[in-house]
Design an enzyme around this catalytic site. Structure first.
Site, PDB file in Angstrom:
ATOM      1  N   ASP A   1       0.852  -1.193   0.000  1.00 12.45           N
ATOM      2  CA  ASP A   1       0.000   0.000   0.000  1.00 12.45           C
ATOM      3  C   ASP A   1       0.889   1.245   0.000  1.00 12.45           C
ATOM      4  O   ASP A   1       1.663   1.451   0.928  1.00 12.45           O
ATOM      5  CB  ASP A   1      -0.868  -0.052   1.271  1.00 12.45           C
ATOM      6  CG  ASP A   1      -1.815   1.121   1.388  1.00 12.45           C
ATOM      7  OD1 ASP A   1      -1.704   2.085   0.602  1.00 12.45           O
ATOM      8  OD2 ASP A   1      -2.659   1.076   2.291  1.00 12.45           O
ATOM      9  N   ILE A   2       0.741   2.073  -1.011  1.00 12.26           N
ATOM     10  CA  ILE A   2       1.626   3.252  -1.131  1.00 12.26           C
ATOM     11  C   ILE A   2       1.413   4.242   0.015  1.00 12.26           C
ATOM     12  O   ILE A   2       2.326   4.982   0.364  1.00 12.26           O
ATOM     13  CB  ILE A   2       1.448   3.925  -2.521  1.00 12.26           C
ATOM     14  CG1 ILE A   2       2.661   4.798  -2.854  1.00 12.26           C
ATOM     15  CG2 ILE A   2       0.157   4.718  -2.597  1.00 12.26           C
ATOM     16  CD1 ILE A   2       2.705   5.264  -4.302  1.00 12.26           C
TER      17      ILE A   2
ATOM     18  N   GLY B   1      -9.814   3.848  -5.952  1.00 18.20           N
ATOM     19  CA  GLY B   1      -8.472   3.308  -6.131  1.00 18.20           C
ATOM     20  C   GLY B   1      -7.431   3.978  -5.243  1.00 18.20           C
ATOM     21  O   GLY B   1      -7.699   4.329  -4.091  1.00 18.20           O
ATOM     22  N   VAL B   2      -6.254   4.154  -5.796  1.00 16.02           N
ATOM     23  CA  VAL B   2      -5.151   4.726  -5.016  1.00 16.02           C
ATOM     24  C   VAL B   2      -5.430   6.194  -4.662  1.00 16.02           C
ATOM     25  O   VAL B   2      -5.038   6.673  -3.591  1.00 16.02           O
ATOM     26  CB  VAL B   2      -3.804   4.523  -5.763  1.00 16.02           C
ATOM     27  CG1 VAL B   2      -3.672   5.378  -6.984  1.00 16.02           C
ATOM     28  CG2 VAL B   2      -2.632   4.729  -4.825  1.00 16.02           C
ATOM     29  N   ASP B   3      -6.164   6.881  -5.520  1.00 18.67           N
ATOM     30  CA  ASP B   3      -6.541   8.283  -5.274  1.00 18.67           C
ATOM     31  C   ASP B   3      -7.375   8.375  -3.988  1.00 18.67           C
ATOM     32  O   ASP B   3      -7.082   9.187  -3.090  1.00 18.67           O
ATOM     33  CB  ASP B   3      -7.351   8.767  -6.495  1.00 18.67           C
ATOM     34  CG  ASP B   3      -7.527  10.273  -6.544  1.00 18.67           C
ATOM     35  OD1 ASP B   3      -6.886  10.975  -5.744  1.00 18.67           O
ATOM     36  OD2 ASP B   3      -8.316  10.740  -7.382  1.00 18.67           O
TER      37      ASP B   3
ATOM     38  N   SER C   1      -2.886   4.286 -14.244  1.00 12.71           N
ATOM     39  CA  SER C   1      -3.845   3.928 -15.318  1.00 12.71           C
ATOM     40  C   SER C   1      -4.255   2.454 -15.387  1.00 12.71           C
ATOM     41  O   SER C   1      -5.144   2.123 -16.182  1.00 12.71           O
ATOM     42  CB  SER C   1      -3.348   4.339 -16.715  1.00 12.71           C
ATOM     43  OG  SER C   1      -3.571   5.715 -16.947  1.00 12.71           O
ATOM     44  N   THR C   2      -3.640   1.571 -14.597  1.00  9.69           N
ATOM     45  CA  THR C   2      -3.930   0.138 -14.805  1.00  9.69           C
ATOM     46  C   THR C   2      -5.058  -0.394 -13.923  1.00  9.69           C
ATOM     47  O   THR C   2      -5.337  -1.585 -13.938  1.00  9.69           O
ATOM     48  CB  THR C   2      -2.680  -0.743 -14.591  1.00  9.69           C
ATOM     49  OG1 THR C   2      -2.310  -0.724 -13.207  1.00  9.69           O
ATOM     50  CG2 THR C   2      -1.529  -0.290 -15.448  1.00  9.69           C
ATOM     51  N   GLY C   3      -5.717   0.495 -13.154  1.00 13.95           N
ATOM     52  CA  GLY C   3      -6.861   0.076 -12.344  1.00 13.95           C
ATOM     53  C   GLY C   3      -8.146   0.473 -13.056  1.00 13.95           C
ATOM     54  O   GLY C   3      -8.495  -0.075 -14.106  1.00 13.95           O
TER      55      GLY C   3
ATOM     56  N   TYR D   1      -8.812   2.922 -14.897  1.00 16.33           N
ATOM     57  CA  TYR D   1      -8.619   3.420 -16.265  1.00 16.33           C
ATOM     58  C   TYR D   1      -8.281   2.318 -17.280  1.00 16.33           C
ATOM     59  O   TYR D   1      -8.191   2.600 -18.486  1.00 16.33           O
ATOM     60  CB  TYR D   1      -7.564   4.524 -16.296  1.00 16.33           C
ATOM     61  CG  TYR D   1      -8.094   5.882 -15.838  1.00 16.33           C
ATOM     62  CD1 TYR D   1      -9.432   6.048 -15.462  1.00 16.33           C
ATOM     63  CD2 TYR D   1      -7.276   7.001 -15.795  1.00 16.33           C
ATOM     64  CE1 TYR D   1      -9.922   7.284 -15.051  1.00 16.33           C
ATOM     65  CE2 TYR D   1      -7.763   8.248 -15.396  1.00 16.33           C
ATOM     66  CZ  TYR D   1      -9.079   8.376 -15.014  1.00 16.33           C
ATOM     67  OH  TYR D   1      -9.555   9.599 -14.616  1.00 16.33           O
TER      68      TYR D   1
HETATM   69  N1  AR6 Z   1      -1.383   1.561  -2.991  1.00 17.26           N
HETATM   70  C1  AR6 Z   1      -0.765   1.214  -4.157  1.00 17.26           C
HETATM   71  N2  AR6 Z   1      -1.463   0.910  -5.279  1.00 17.26           N
HETATM   72  C2  AR6 Z   1      -2.822   0.937  -5.196  1.00 17.26           C
HETATM   73  C3  AR6 Z   1      -3.525   1.291  -4.026  1.00 17.26           C
HETATM   74  C4  AR6 Z   1      -2.743   1.616  -2.884  1.00 17.26           C
HETATM   75  N3  AR6 Z   1      -3.300   1.967  -1.736  1.00 17.26           N
HETATM   76  N4  AR6 Z   1      -4.857   1.217  -4.285  1.00 17.26           N
HETATM   77  C5  AR6 Z   1      -4.984   0.823  -5.566  1.00 17.26           C
HETATM   78  N5  AR6 Z   1      -3.762   0.652  -6.117  1.00 17.26           N
HETATM   79  P1  AR6 Z   1      -6.360   3.122  -9.872  1.00 17.26           P
HETATM   80  P2  AR6 Z   1      -6.139   4.519 -12.461  1.00 17.26           P
HETATM   81  C6  AR6 Z   1      -3.374   0.237  -7.476  1.00 17.26           C
HETATM   82  O1  AR6 Z   1      -7.707   2.622 -10.228  1.00 17.26           O
HETATM   83  O2  AR6 Z   1      -6.321   3.252 -13.197  1.00 17.26           O
HETATM   84  C7  AR6 Z   1      -9.578   7.057  -9.411  1.00 17.26           C
HETATM   85  O3  AR6 Z   1     -10.972   7.074  -9.193  1.00 17.26           O
HETATM   86  C8  AR6 Z   1      -4.415  -0.494  -8.298  1.00 17.26           C
HETATM   87  O4  AR6 Z   1      -4.486  -1.865  -7.894  1.00 17.26           O
HETATM   88  O5  AR6 Z   1      -6.154   3.660  -8.501  1.00 17.26           O
HETATM   89  O6  AR6 Z   1      -5.060   5.475 -12.898  1.00 17.26           O
HETATM   90  C9  AR6 Z   1      -9.034   8.385  -9.891  1.00 17.26           C
HETATM   91  O7  AR6 Z   1      -9.720   9.457  -9.288  1.00 17.26           O
HETATM   92  C10 AR6 Z   1      -3.798  -0.342  -9.680  1.00 17.26           C
HETATM   93  O8  AR6 Z   1      -2.757  -1.300  -9.861  1.00 17.26           O
HETATM   94  O9  AR6 Z   1      -5.890   4.318 -10.882  1.00 17.26           O
HETATM   95  C11 AR6 Z   1      -9.298   8.316 -11.363  1.00 17.26           C
HETATM   96  O10 AR6 Z   1     -10.644   8.667 -11.660  1.00 17.26           O
HETATM   97  C12 AR6 Z   1      -3.169   1.060  -9.623  1.00 17.26           C
HETATM   98  O11 AR6 Z   1      -3.103   1.387  -8.237  1.00 17.26           O
HETATM   99  C13 AR6 Z   1      -9.074   6.865 -11.690  1.00 17.26           C
HETATM  100  O12 AR6 Z   1      -9.313   6.153 -10.473  1.00 17.26           O
HETATM  101  C14 AR6 Z   1      -3.951   2.140 -10.335  1.00 17.26           C
HETATM  102  O13 AR6 Z   1      -5.340   1.943 -10.152  1.00 17.26           O
HETATM  103  C15 AR6 Z   1      -7.638   6.602 -12.092  1.00 17.26           C
HETATM  104  O14 AR6 Z   1      -7.535   5.277 -12.520  1.00 17.26           O
END
Ligand code: AR6
Length: 187
Positions: free
Chosen positions: A18-19, A40-42, A125-127, A129
């Site tokens: 977890d970042i 997600g991570v945001d 972008s790999t979640g 998006y």
């Molecule tokens: N720590 C590290 N990686 C994580 C964490 C964490 N706590 N939580 C999720 N990930 P995503 P995107 C990974 O969906 O695809 C948001 O709603 C996750 O498993 O967070 O760029 C934003 O507001 C995946 O491998 O980001 C945007 O609307 C990676 O982080 C949209 O999602 C990215 O997944 C951005 O989508």
């Protein structure tokens, strides 16, 4: 640690977890253009960091796809959060790779310009998006390598923080492919 390279004065490594609990100088967030938070991570970064991050995001007002902006890190174990906006995957024909490359470039240049020497980056972008992980990992590692070529020793350490083991494995493969000759590998 199963992935570490030293290249042109910068350590490039991988960490699974977890970042939001990762200690670093700049924690990169996979945001959206509104900068108003999301899933997600945001979502995790805003929850763990507290409301001061959103307040600063609202003052900034937004961020274009492929660009990056810095805010306070609130309660997170970092000096700053760098918010970057990855491309939504639309099949690969809408310059997604170029725009993803721009995310890494902008984030790394902003960190270096702000003297934030250890940068932690999630898999942008790999979640939500939907960008295919193997392709995204190649773009990430190639862009990190180019940054180190252009700006040797500008950063001390760049850590890709990957949430799950599948994502970790994809980045490990890309790391070894992009840095085949660099010293410092630990297995
Ligand atoms: N720590 C590290 N990686 C994580 C964490 C964490 N706590 N939580 C999720 N990930 P995503 P995107 C990974 O969906 O695809 C948001 O709603 C996750 O498993 O967070 O760029 C934003 O507001 C995946 O491998 O980001 C945007 O609307 C990676 O982080 C949209 O999602 C990215 O997944 C951005 O989508």
């Amino acid at each position: 640690m199963l992935g570490l390279r030293h290249y042109r004065g910068t350590a490039v490594d991988l960490f699974q977890g977890d970042i939001t609990s990762f200690v670093c100088d700049a924690m990169v967030n996979a945001a959206n253009t509104s900068l108003r938070g999301g899933g997600g991570v945001d979502g995790a970064i805003h929850r763990a960091g507290g409301p001061s991050i959103l307040e600063e995001c609202e003052r900034i007002g937004g961020c274009e796809t492929g660009q990056a902006v810095a805010t306070t890190a609130g309660r997170l174990p970092a000096k700053k959060v760098i918010h970057t906006v990855g491309p939504i995957w639309r099949g690969g024909h809408e310059r997604e790779a170029e725009r993803l490359q721009s995310c890494y470039q902008s984030s790394l240049h902003l960190a270096a310009a702000s003297n934030l020497l250890h940068v932690a980056i999630p898999s942008i972008s790999t979640g939500i998006y939907g960008y295919p992980v193997a392709e995204a990992a190649k773009v990430a590692m190639q862009t990190i390598r180019s940054f180190c070529d252009d700006r040797p020793q500008a950063l001390r350490r760049i850590t890709m923080v990957l949430f799950d083991s599948e994502t970790y494995k994809a980045y490990q493969k890309a790391l070894f492919a992009c840095f085949p000759e660099a010293e410092g590998d630990e297995t």
